[in-house]
Design an enzyme around this catalytic site. Sequence first.
Site, short mmCIF file in Angstrom:
data_model
loop_
_atom_site.label_atom_id
_atom_site.label_comp_id
_atom_site.label_asym_id
_atom_site.label_seq_id
_atom_site.Cartn_x
_atom_site.Cartn_y
_atom_site.Cartn_z
N ASP A 212 0.97 -1.20 0.14
CA ASP A 212 0.07 0.13 0.03
C ASP A 212 0.95 1.19 -0.11
O ASP A 212 0.35 2.28 0.01
CB ASP A 212 -0.96 0.04 1.18
CG ASP A 212 -2.13 -0.93 1.05
OD1 ASP A 212 -2.41 -1.36 -0.09
OD2 ASP A 212 -2.36 -1.92 1.89
N ARG B 276 -2.46 4.70 8.59
CA ARG B 276 -1.46 4.08 7.93
C ARG B 276 -0.36 5.16 7.17
O ARG B 276 0.50 4.60 6.52
CB ARG B 276 -2.14 3.22 6.92
CG ARG B 276 -3.07 2.31 7.34
CD ARG B 276 -3.40 1.20 6.41
NE ARG B 276 -2.19 0.54 5.87
CZ ARG B 276 -1.79 -0.34 5.03
NH1 ARG B 276 -2.94 -0.77 4.47
NH2 ARG B 276 -0.76 -0.89 4.70
N HIS C 84 -10.17 -2.52 -1.70
CA HIS C 84 -9.28 -2.16 -2.90
C HIS C 84 -9.82 -2.82 -4.11
O HIS C 84 -10.26 -4.06 -3.97
CB HIS C 84 -7.78 -2.68 -2.43
CG HIS C 84 -7.26 -1.80 -1.09
ND1 HIS C 84 -6.52 -2.50 -0.34
CD2 HIS C 84 -7.07 -0.45 -0.95
CE1 HIS C 84 -6.24 -1.51 0.38
NE2 HIS C 84 -6.55 -0.56 0.18
N CYS D 236 -0.56 -8.12 -0.92
CA CYS D 236 -0.33 -6.98 -0.06
C CYS D 236 0.97 -7.02 0.84
O CYS D 236 1.55 -6.04 1.21
CB CYS D 236 -1.52 -6.73 0.88
SG CYS D 236 -1.73 -8.06 2.04
#
Length: 308
Positions: free
Chosen positions: A109, A128, A203, A300
Amino acid sequence: MHVLQLLRITASGPLGLSLKHFSSATVHSKTLSYATSTRSLFNYTHAITRGIPKSFVEHSLKMDTSEQIVLSRALEQMKNYIDVLKRCGLKVITLPADERYPDCLFVEDAALVIGQKACLTRPGHPSRRGEVQAIKEALENLGIKTQELDDPSAMLDGGDIIFTGQEILVGESERSNRAATESLQRVFPEFPVTSIPICGMLHLKSVATLAREGVITVGGSEPSQEVLKLLKSKAKGQYKYIQLSHDQSANVVFINGNALIKPESEIGSSDFKVLTTELQIPTIPVEFGEFYKADGCLSCCSLLLQVP
Ligand code: CIR
């Protein structure tokens, strides 16, 4: 000529696969010409991963909090994931976990890396944002140039980005917005950046990925079917689409001619069979159940890189 090129690469791959393994594959000619022309974009040398903070168990972001994460199992699954990356020929750099950032293991990400250029993201969830600095430093230490999104209103999670070799598809979601798509286009003027509005999923890559050159896998839920329609109408490239029953089956990681997929125990026999037969490249099942509890997909937990 194209067939020979594809076979040669696979035959000499890090998993030591034989020509026989590939000889029965029928590869669509459009896909094949695409495969040869963009092959180098998907040949990686390194991967960045990150340790799992203890805070991941209680404080990671979750759409569904009903299932308790078991840290020991997550650690075991991460170790196995890293071993698989190594078996695919990658040198793996594992950054230390940071307790301040419970989701920091989801390194995908924090950046989009294409060749020797990286665009650092601005994660959509404020908790984040601090994860990006360590990724920036790691990329720069490896000689990869980093750029930031030039619009302060941009929000972007790497999980919303599918790079196909022909273009960059960006899910416009609760985590990523139009300003980011436009900013990303300025960072990568060499590829069209196409926005795909999505809803009903975290996502874009929660339900669709580039599973090999020219092939996109898509999940089976209603929102995924909407994504499929949008991909077909908005994407600029030509792709073969493989439809699966479950959304989580659609997250496949394409590395050096191999496809990392979820095991039969996690995605069921029907999707497992489709992936192992239709992708026509070696598939490697990787258990990932503990990360899925926090909405993490296979892709991820690594940033795949070509280090010169
Ligand atoms: C989050 O909600 O941000 C994390 N719990 C999961 C992020 C997963 N990221 C990815 O699949 N690229």
